[in-house]
Design a protein around this motif. Structure first.
Motif, PDB file in Angstrom:
ATOM      1  N   ALA A 167       0.835  -1.216   0.000  1.00 49.33           N
ATOM      2  CA  ALA A 167       0.000   0.000   0.000  1.00 49.33           C
ATOM      3  C   ALA A 167       0.867   1.263   0.000  1.00 49.33           C
ATOM      4  CB  ALA A 167      -0.946  -0.009   1.200  1.00 49.33           C
ATOM      5  N   GLY A 168       1.949   1.241   0.766  1.00 53.62           N
ATOM      6  CA  GLY A 168       2.818   2.416   0.854  1.00 53.62           C
ATOM      7  C   GLY A 168       3.466   2.737  -0.483  1.00 53.62           C
ATOM      8  N   ILE A 169       3.909   1.712  -1.173  1.00 56.92           N
ATOM      9  CA  ILE A 169       4.547   1.882  -2.489  1.00 56.92           C
ATOM     10  C   ILE A 169       3.550   2.534  -3.452  1.00 56.92           C
ATOM     11  CG2 ILE A 169       5.493   0.628  -4.498  1.00 56.92           C
ATOM     12  CD1 ILE A 169       6.284  -1.632  -2.608  1.00 56.92           C
ATOM     13  N   VAL A 170       2.287   2.054  -3.397  1.00 56.23           N
ATOM     14  CA  VAL A 170       1.246   2.570  -4.299  1.00 56.23           C
ATOM     15  C   VAL A 170       0.938   4.031  -3.978  1.00 56.23           C
ATOM     16  CG1 VAL A 170      -1.193   2.354  -4.938  1.00 56.23           C
ATOM     17  CG2 VAL A 170       0.225   0.302  -4.746  1.00 56.23           C
ATOM     18  N   CYS A 174       1.352   6.964  -6.609  1.00 56.98           N
ATOM     19  CA  CYS A 174       0.112   7.445  -7.233  1.00 56.98           C
ATOM     20  C   CYS A 174      -0.619   8.522  -6.435  1.00 56.98           C
ATOM     21  CB  CYS A 174      -0.840   6.270  -7.456  1.00 56.98           C
ATOM     22  SG  CYS A 174      -0.146   4.992  -8.509  1.00 56.98           S
ATOM     23  N   GLY A 175      -0.144   8.827  -5.237  1.00 59.86           N
ATOM     24  CA  GLY A 175      -0.776   9.881  -4.436  1.00 59.86           C
ATOM     25  C   GLY A 175      -1.688   9.312  -3.362  1.00 59.86           C
ATOM     26  N   SER A 176      -1.918  10.111  -2.308  1.00 65.05           N
ATOM     27  CA  SER A 176      -2.652   9.599  -1.144  1.00 65.05           C
ATOM     28  C   SER A 176      -4.130   9.362  -1.435  1.00 65.05           C
ATOM     29  CB  SER A 176      -2.486  10.557   0.034  1.00 65.05           C
ATOM     30  OG  SER A 176      -3.039  11.807  -0.320  1.00 65.05           O
ATOM     31  N   HIS A 177      -4.686  10.025  -2.479  1.00 63.80           N
ATOM     32  CA  HIS A 177      -6.111   9.824  -2.766  1.00 63.80           C
ATOM     33  C   HIS A 177      -6.375   8.579  -3.609  1.00 63.80           C
ATOM     34  CE1 HIS A 177      -7.370  13.410  -0.790  1.00 63.80           C
ATOM     35  NE2 HIS A 177      -6.442  14.097  -1.442  1.00 63.80           N
ATOM     36  N   PHE A 178      -5.323   7.991  -4.134  1.00 65.40           N
ATOM     37  CA  PHE A 178      -5.475   6.788  -4.956  1.00 65.40           C
ATOM     38  C   PHE A 178      -5.722   5.614  -3.991  1.00 65.40           C
ATOM     39  CE2 PHE A 178      -3.734   3.527  -7.950  1.00 65.40           C
ATOM     40  CZ  PHE A 178      -4.549   3.825  -9.027  1.00 65.40           C
ATOM     41  N   LEU A 179      -6.896   4.977  -4.135  1.00 63.13           N
ATOM     42  CA  LEU A 179      -7.321   3.988  -3.144  1.00 63.13           C
ATOM     43  C   LEU A 179      -6.492   2.709  -3.142  1.00 63.13           C
ATOM     44  CD1 LEU A 179     -11.207   4.040  -3.646  1.00 63.13           C
ATOM     45  CD2 LEU A 179      -9.907   5.023  -1.735  1.00 63.13           C
ATOM     46  N   THR A 180      -6.253   2.198  -1.929  1.00 66.52           N
ATOM     47  CA  THR A 180      -5.645   0.872  -1.810  1.00 66.52           C
ATOM     48  C   THR A 180      -6.631  -0.024  -1.075  1.00 66.52           C
ATOM     49  OG1 THR A 180      -4.538   1.623   0.189  1.00 66.52           O
ATOM     50  CG2 THR A 180      -3.241   1.643  -1.827  1.00 66.52           C
ATOM     51  N   VAL A 181      -7.102  -1.026  -1.768  1.00 66.06           N
ATOM     52  CA  VAL A 181      -8.049  -1.997  -1.216  1.00 66.06           C
ATOM     53  C   VAL A 181      -7.264  -3.285  -1.047  1.00 66.06           C
ATOM     54  CG1 VAL A 181     -10.217  -3.223  -1.633  1.00 66.06           C
ATOM     55  CG2 VAL A 181      -9.952  -0.850  -2.411  1.00 66.06           C
ATOM     56  N   THR A 182      -7.176  -3.745   0.201  1.00 64.15           N
ATOM     57  CA  THR A 182      -6.190  -4.791   0.458  1.00 64.15           C
ATOM     58  C   THR A 182      -6.742  -6.051   1.124  1.00 64.15           C
ATOM     59  OG1 THR A 182      -5.554  -3.866   2.619  1.00 64.15           O
ATOM     60  CG2 THR A 182      -4.412  -2.990   0.703  1.00 64.15           C
ATOM     61  N   PRO A 183      -6.777  -7.154   0.370  1.00 65.25           N
ATOM     62  CA  PRO A 183      -7.034  -8.467   0.979  1.00 65.25           C
ATOM     63  C   PRO A 183      -5.719  -8.970   1.601  1.00 65.25           C
ATOM     64  CG  PRO A 183      -7.350  -8.500  -1.414  1.00 65.25           C
ATOM     65  CD  PRO A 183      -6.606  -7.257  -1.068  1.00 65.25           C
ATOM     66  N   GLY A 184      -5.725 -10.227   2.031  1.00 70.97           N
ATOM     67  CA  GLY A 184      -4.489 -10.760   2.615  1.00 70.97           C
ATOM     68  C   GLY A 184      -4.319 -10.245   4.035  1.00 70.97           C
ATOM     69  N   VAL A 185      -5.437 -10.142   4.765  1.00 70.01           N
ATOM     70  CA  VAL A 185      -5.380  -9.656   6.150  1.00 70.01           C
ATOM     71  C   VAL A 185      -5.709 -10.811   7.096  1.00 70.01           C
ATOM     72  CG1 VAL A 185      -6.478  -8.095   7.806  1.00 70.01           C
ATOM     73  CG2 VAL A 185      -5.977  -7.304   5.487  1.00 70.01           C
ATOM     74  N   ARG A 186      -4.901 -10.961   8.102  1.00 69.81           N
ATOM     75  CA  ARG A 186      -5.113 -12.018   9.091  1.00 69.81           C
ATOM     76  C   ARG A 186      -4.862 -11.489  10.493  1.00 69.81           C
ATOM     77  NH1 ARG A 186      -7.292 -13.810   5.469  1.00 69.81           N
ATOM     78  NH2 ARG A 186      -7.188 -15.858   4.516  1.00 69.81           N
ATOM     79  N   PHE A 187      -5.626 -12.004  11.469  1.00 67.13           N
ATOM     80  CA  PHE A 187      -5.321 -11.662  12.859  1.00 67.13           C
ATOM     81  C   PHE A 187      -3.970 -12.285  13.197  1.00 67.13           C
ATOM     82  CE2 PHE A 187     -10.092 -11.717  13.109  1.00 67.13           C
ATOM     83  CZ  PHE A 187     -10.224 -10.351  13.316  1.00 67.13           C
ATOM     84  N   ALA A 188      -3.278 -11.690  14.144  1.00 62.82           N
ATOM     85  CA  ALA A 188      -1.952 -12.190  14.521  1.00 62.82           C
ATOM     86  C   ALA A 188      -2.007 -13.666  14.944  1.00 62.82           C
ATOM     87  CB  ALA A 188      -1.393 -11.331  15.649  1.00 62.82           C
ATOM     88  N   ASP A 189      -3.156 -14.084  15.502  1.00 61.40           N
ATOM     89  CA  ASP A 189      -3.244 -15.462  16.011  1.00 61.40           C
ATOM     90  C   ASP A 189      -4.052 -16.399  15.112  1.00 61.40           C
ATOM     91  OD1 ASP A 189      -5.671 -14.249  16.425  1.00 61.40           O
ATOM     92  OD2 ASP A 189      -5.649 -14.415  18.609  1.00 61.40           O
ATOM     93  N   SER A 190      -4.268 -16.045  13.795  1.00 56.03           N
ATOM     94  CA  SER A 190      -5.046 -16.983  12.956  1.00 56.03           C
ATOM     95  C   SER A 190      -4.222 -17.516  11.786  1.00 56.03           C
ATOM     96  CB  SER A 190      -6.362 -16.348  12.484  1.00 56.03           C
ATOM     97  OG  SER A 190      -6.119 -15.272  11.632  1.00 56.03           O
TER      98      SER A 190
END
Ligand code: C5P
Length: 240
Positions: A167-170, A174-190
């Motif tokens: 997300a940071g690279i994007v 591309c600027g802060s208004h360019f949306l980053t929609v991010t899958p690949g999210v997990r709780f620390a314990d899952s």
């Protein structure tokens, strides 16, 4: 442009309307942002989108279009007519395809608000090793994501789907208004399941994600509402 706030999007990866609506029963007062993917859409079709819109949900229709520009333009026109809030395509389909998609969405919106259009850069299940060995892409994954995001921005899109780790690279490219929609999210314990580039909701926020897309950690949780609220709390830093 609509829906610019940060939020958690629940991936409704079910294959019947019945199962989906039963799952959402516990969420009646919360009205989460939801994502309809290929599995549910191919099983239930536009009626599912319309039903969720009728019930007041914001809908991200995740069909990841990738075809010749003319076909994508005409298909996007149809999707805009369904009133979805976000839809997407593969950036690998080229800048010409992305421009055509945007034209289709604008045409299909009939002067009303147009759905946000975002491009998948690299699937979060794809590792750099697979990119190199199978897809013959020799560049580091971050560079590829950055380049695809810049192509998407050049074509006039609203943002990209990427890993929170990118997300940071994007944003930088591309600027802060360019949306980053991010899958690949997990709780620390899952478990990470089949995702290979993952991070926690809190880290996703720090890295600059605008929307996190969360499926199994919520849908397969013993208490999905509690898992959703935990996710929101970690991502937005809010109390439940
Ligand atoms: O269950 P999980 O949290 O892994 O679900 C992630 C969701 O996000 C799935 O619906 C998957 O299709 C979608 N997705 C993804 N990676 C992308 C684009 C979409 O995992 N690059």
């Amino acid at each position: 442009m609509n829906n610019m706030a940060k939020d958690v999007i629940i991936a409704l990866d079910f294959n019947t309307a019945e199962e989906t609506l039963k799952f959402l029963e516990g969420f009646k007062d919360l009205h989460p942002y939801v994502k309809i993917g290929m599995e549910l859409y191919y099983a239930e079709g536009p009626a599912m989108v319309r039903e969720l819109k009728r019930r007041g949900y914001h809908v991200f229709l995740d069909l990841k279009l990738h075809d010749i520009p003319n076909t994508v333009r005409k298909s996007m026109k149809v999707l805009a007519g369904m009133g979805v809030d976000i839809c997407n395509l593969h950036a690998a389909g080229t800048t010409a395809m992305m421009r055509a998609a945007l034209e289709g969405l604008t045409e299909g919106s009939n002067g009303g608000p147009r759905p946000l259009l975002i491009a998948v850069t690299q699937l979060t299940s794809t590792s750099e090793e697979v990119m190199r060995k199978e897809l013959l892409i020799d560049h580091p994954i971050g560079e590829t994501v950055r380049h695809y995001a810049m192509n998407a921005r050049e074509a006039g899109l609203d943002g990209v789907v990427c890993s929170p780790l990118e997300a940071g690279i994007v944003k930088e490219a591309c600027g802060s208004h360019f949306l980053t929609v991010t899958p690949g999210v997990r709780f620390a314990d899952s478990s990470t399941d089949d995702q290979s580039r993952v991070t926690t909701p809190a880290r996703a926020r720090e890295l600059g994600s605008d929307y996190i897309v969360v499926g199994r950690p919520i849908t397969q949780a013993p208490d999905p509402v509690a898992a959703y609220l935990r996710c929101k709390k970690e991502f937005l830093g809010m109390e439940n």
